[in-house]
Each structure stands twice: as C-alpha cells, then as structure tokens.
Motif scaffolding. Structure first.
Motif, PDB file in Angstrom:
ATOM      1  N   GLU A 118      69.454  59.393  43.003  1.00  0.00           N
ATOM      2  CA  GLU A 118      70.344  59.529  41.851  1.00  0.00           C
ATOM      3  C   GLU A 118      69.579  60.017  40.629  1.00  0.00           C
ATOM      4  O   GLU A 118      70.070  60.840  39.851  1.00  0.00           O
ATOM      5  CB  GLU A 118      71.018  58.185  41.551  1.00  0.00           C
ATOM      6  N   VAL A 145      74.881  65.272  50.203  1.00  0.00           N
ATOM      7  CA  VAL A 145      73.542  65.874  50.264  1.00  0.00           C
ATOM      8  C   VAL A 145      73.326  66.447  51.658  1.00  0.00           C
ATOM      9  O   VAL A 145      73.581  65.788  52.662  1.00  0.00           O
ATOM     10  CB  VAL A 145      72.439  64.828  49.961  1.00  0.00           C
ATOM     11  N   ARG A 172      78.300  64.062  45.334  1.00  0.00           N
ATOM     12  CA  ARG A 172      77.330  63.070  45.811  1.00  0.00           C
ATOM     13  C   ARG A 172      76.852  63.364  47.235  1.00  0.00           C
ATOM     14  O   ARG A 172      75.983  62.673  47.747  1.00  0.00           O
ATOM     15  CB  ARG A 172      77.948  61.665  45.760  1.00  0.00           C
ATOM     16  N   ARG A 216      68.849  63.666  41.009  1.00  0.00           N
ATOM     17  CA  ARG A 216      70.082  64.434  40.797  1.00  0.00           C
ATOM     18  C   ARG A 216      70.366  64.581  39.298  1.00  0.00           C
ATOM     19  O   ARG A 216      70.758  65.661  38.829  1.00  0.00           O
ATOM     20  CB  ARG A 216      71.256  63.752  41.492  1.00  0.00           C
ATOM     21  N   GLU A 276      66.891  63.248  48.076  1.00  0.00           N
ATOM     22  CA  GLU A 276      67.430  63.332  46.714  1.00  0.00           C
ATOM     23  C   GLU A 276      67.954  61.967  46.275  1.00  0.00           C
ATOM     24  O   GLU A 276      68.871  61.417  46.884  1.00  0.00           O
ATOM     25  CB  GLU A 276      68.554  64.364  46.637  1.00  0.00           C
ATOM     26  N   GLY A 281      72.841  69.589  45.605  1.00  0.00           N
ATOM     27  CA  GLY A 281      72.444  68.770  46.734  1.00  0.00           C
ATOM     28  C   GLY A 281      73.202  69.134  47.995  1.00  0.00           C
ATOM     29  O   GLY A 281      72.703  68.966  49.105  1.00  0.00           O
ATOM     30  N   SER A 329      70.426  68.037  37.236  1.00  0.00           N
ATOM     31  CA  SER A 329      71.611  68.389  36.442  1.00  0.00           C
ATOM     32  C   SER A 329      71.204  68.787  35.035  1.00  0.00           C
ATOM     33  O   SER A 329      71.755  69.740  34.459  1.00  0.00           O
ATOM     34  CB  SER A 329      72.588  67.216  36.405  1.00  0.00           C
TER      35      SER A 329
END
Length: 525
Positions: free
Chosen positions: A412, A392, A390, A415, A410, A455, A419
C-alpha cells in the motif's frame, strides 16, 4: 512552418538518393530494392504469423482461447476459421511455445518493418493493416474473457434489471448464458457509462450477436484510429506510413487487444479524434515548428474591455474545438484512464485564451450530456474504480519494484508513493506542454508514466501510447514505447511461465503475492 522541415515524400526521396550517393547509382538502386523487399516481407510475416495464431485458436478448445474448455467451443464462438487444421497439437506446452514463437516472430518483423519504412509503399502498409485486422476480426476471443464481461454487465441491466454499478454479477440469475462465459462475478462494473450504455444497446442481439457486434465495432474503431493517425501525420508533415505501421501492426495490440476484443480501442479512437480536431483547428498541440497557427484567432480587440474579450472568446463558436473537447470527455466516459490527458491538453493551450475557452466549453457540454445519461441509467452511482485499483499483476512494474526492494511485491505504501510520482509526472508534463505547446509528446510521456505505475497492467495497454508516439517529434518516446512492448512480451508470453519456473522466479509465492492472488480469485468466483 520551419523552413528546414521536409515532408514524408521528400524524406523518402532523400533516403533513396542518399543510398545511391553512398553506394553508387545502380548499386544504390539494388540496395533500395532489397530493403523494400525486406520491409515488405516483414509486413507479410506479421500477417501470416497472426493468421496462424487465429487458425490455431479457432481449431479446438485450448489455452489460446480462454473462454473455451474441453467439450465447450460453440461454432458461433470459433467463427468461420474453426477446424481448418485438425492436426494441431493438444500439448499445452507446445501450444505455449507456438504462441510465444509466433508472437516473437511478429514483433521482430514489426521492428524490421519500422526500420525499412522509408522503402515501403503506402499500399503495402495499408494492405497489411487491413489483412491483419481481418484475421483478428475472425478470431475467437483470445487470451482473456473481458468481452463476455462486457456482454454480461449489459444483460444484467436490460434483461434482469440489475444496476451493474450497484450489483455484483454473482447476484444475477446464473442461468443467463453470459454469466457462464464471464468471470468477474464479484466485481461491480469498472467500465465507463458511455461504454456500458453501448453494451445495453447490443443486448437484443443475444450473446453470440453481441459478441460479434463488439468485434465488428472494435475492428472498425481501430481502423478509424489508424486513419486519424494517418491524417494527423500528414497535417504534421510526418511520414504517415511510418505512423500507421507503428500503430496498426503492433503484434501486442493485434493479438492481445484486437484478438482479445478489449474496449481500449474506443477510448483511444476518441483521444485521437480530439487531437485530429485540434490540429485541424490550427491549435498548438504538436509544437510550434509543426503547426503554424493564426495569431489573430486569440487576439481579441474590443473597446468594451475584458467583457468584450470574454464575449469574443465565447462567440462565434468553433465547431472543431468544441468537438475536440467533447471527444476527450467521451474517451474518459468510456474508460477513466483517458482523463489523465485532459490537463496536459489544456496546459498546451494556455497561451490561447479563445481556444482553451472553446475546448472547455465542448468538454462541459459533453460532460453534462454524459452525466445526464448516466443519472438516468444508473442513478448517482459510478464505475467501481477503487476495487480495480487495488488489483496487482505479478509482472507489473510496481510489483517487480516491490520484489526488488524486499517487500515481496507492491505494498500500500509503494502504491501511494507511485501515485505521487504519477501526479508529479502529470504536473511536469503540463509544464512541458505549456512551454513547448506540444500536447502530443507530453501526453505520450504521461501515458508511459501511467503504464509503469499501474499495479494492474495488461499487455494491450501499450495501445494507449502508440498513436501519441507515432505522431510525436520525440524519438525517445517512440523508442520507449517499443521497449515497453518488449517488456510486455517477456512478461506475458505463455512460455515465460516455463522460464520463470526454470529460474525459480515465483512472485506469486511471497506472502504478499499470495495475498494479491487471493484477492483476484475472490473477485473471480
């Protein structure tokens, strides 16, 4: 073997002959000598600029060595090069320009050396690699403080009987000498069990002894990786000098990686050992045109039918394939990032049932051994990868992408999307590896995808892709790795912050950027 392929010696002879043909015999020889001098000078410039940075960092507390501050720079940390240039400027701004200028000069020299590789002698490249490693082995810890986090997590368990996978460092006795030097005090250890067990073994050496032992181990495995790259290049019929220059003299890896004493060298060594053993076994991991395998190895004829075939795949054991499987698991047990290459390697071997069974068997044996050791040492607890995932950095590609689309960094959602892109890339590269039987190139592209979707990306991570790019037949992969290096220098060089201020670029000052910064600071307290 492809009849048109020429080995490194032939390539060099043809390059020199081509110069003589184009410019005349004597003129061509003169051009070749000049290019050899330029290439040799570029190698020397990399070593000299690196030595300058090391001597400057060892002189006194400064931003060049993150663990130092006014009044604190013990001799054991400064090393034997401390105090050699007492006239060094104390201006932080000038030091930033000095660091950045030397790094840029090193990278330009690196590109120049790669351009004139056909004219370089092997002894020049080897001497430059050894000299650069000697310089950065003697350096104080550069850039970041990770090496003392390694030491502290080890001491938590051995000295204070606190499991680093269940106890954050701030709960250990603050009088421990490694606590003062470490900084991720609110973060459970994210390091793999195999590496963490190694740090346990170093605790009896004390903090200073552990520091220098880790430096020695990392320098040794870095040179070991370069040796494996050389051997793999020769097995593939490629120029080993070009390969070791690309891997062993990359300034980003030398300054931020070897100078910063990061455990990525151990992971990459295991990965390269795995590929070397696969190449030695004759497995198709670099394309059919490079490695000629024996088709009889996987053609098991047995009157007992499928049971006989399965028995033939399992026995007799193939030590090289078993060792390769163990090496890939060891890489993942040191740093979880190494696991992303395993499906690609297996996909490249899908047409070879016996080989894939043998390598999976090796992975299983190593996996059981690592799991058992981890269970004994840490119980049912594993590294804290979720917290680190988590984090960055302001200049990571995902954060820059979030800024570009107006999200402030960035999110969630972004992200999750990235992914998904990474998972899709892994699948596509598995298909590529299966179709071309080329695990090296496909693994290189997977690693590039991992780096641009992370990140929390740090400059020395470029090490992950360099050996793969050096051994790949893909010029695009090598070019991408070099361009990635340019991006990392621009993003992370100390003088870049001055440039960002001048142009008003402040990703950390958006609402999301401040949230990212706050999260990091909470873990550092």
């Amino acid at each position: 073997m492809n009849a048109t392929f020429r080995g490194p010696a032939a390539t060099r002879a043809l390059a020199f002959k081509d110069r003589r043909t184009r410019t005349g015999s004597r003129a061509g020889e003169a051009v070749g000598r000049r290019e050899a001098i330029v290439g040799g000078g570029a190698l020397a410039a990399i070593v000299l600029c690196g030595a300058l940075l090391v001597v400057c960092a060892a002189d006194r507390p400064s931003l060049l060595s993150a663990t130092t501050h006014t009044g604190f720079f013990p001799h054991w940390m400064a090393g034997p090069l401390g105090g050699l240039i007492p006239g060094l400027t104390r201006s932080p701004t000038k030091l930033k320009y000095l660091f950045t200028g030397a790094l840029v000069a090193m990278y330009l020299s690196y590109l120049l050396a790669l351009k004139y590789v056909p004219m370089l002698r092997a002894r020049w490249a080897i001497a430059a690699v050894l000299a650069a490693h000697a310089c950065f082995f003697l350096a104080p810890p550069l850039a970041l403080t990770d090496v003392f986090n390694y030491v502290n997590y080890g001491r938590m368990e051995v000295v204070h009987h606190l499991n680093p996978y269940t106890t954050i460092p701030i709960l250990e006795p603050h009088g421990d000498p490694s606590y003062y030097l470490s900084n991720w005090h609110q973060l459970l250890s994210p390091y793999g069990p195999l590496f963490t067990l190694m740090t346990f073994a170093l605790v009896p050496l004390g903090v200073a002894g552990s520091f220098w032992a880790i430096k020695a181990i990392l320098a040794a495995v870095s040179l070991g990786t370069i040796l494996l790259v050389w051997k793999c290049a020769r097995l593939l019929g490629r120029d080993p000098i070009a390969a070791i220059v690309l891997v062993g003299l990359n300034p980003i890896v030398l300054v931020w990686g070897l100078g910063g004493d990061h455990n990525d060298f151990l992971m990459v060594f295991c990965i390269m050992l795995g590929f070397y053993l696969l190449l030695r076994s004759g497995a198709w991991v670099a394309g059919e045109e490079q490695v000629e395998a024996d088709p009889q190895v996987d053609r098991i004829e047995d009157p007992a039918g499928w049971r006989g075939s399965v028995r033939g795949w399992l026995w007799p054991l193939e030590p090289l394939l078993l060792g390769a499987g163990m090496a890939f698991v060891a890489a993942a047990a040191i740093k979880a990032s190494g696991a992303i290459l395993i499906p690609v390697v297996l996909a490249a071997l899908l047409r070879s049932p016996r080989r894939i069974v043998q390598i999976v068997l090796g992975m299983a044996v190593a996996g059981v051994a690592v799991a058992a050791a981890s269970l004994i040492a840490f119980g049912l607890h594993v590294p804290d990868l979720s917290t680190q995932s988590r984090l960055v950095t302001d200049v990571s590609v995902p954060n820059l992408l979030g800024l570009a689309i107006g999200n402030g960094g960035e999110t969630e959602t972004l992200r999750a999307v990235l992914s998904g892109v990474l998972i899709l890339t892994v699948l596509l590269c598995c298909v590529l590896a299966w179709r071309r039987r080329d695990a090296i190139t496909a693994s290189g592209w997977v690693t590039i995808a991992l780096l641009v979707t992370l990140g929390w990306v740090l400059p020395w991570y470029v090490l992950w892709v360099l050996p793969l790019a050096a051994l790949s037949s893909s010029r695009r992969l090598r070019t991408t790795a070099l361009v990635l290096g340019v991006y990392l220098i621009v993003a992370w060089a100390p003088a870049s912050g001055i440039l960002w201020n001048k142009i008003g670029f402040h990703p950390e000052k958006t609402s999301l950027g401040r949230l990212h910064q706050r999260y990091v600071k909470e873990l550092l307290n």
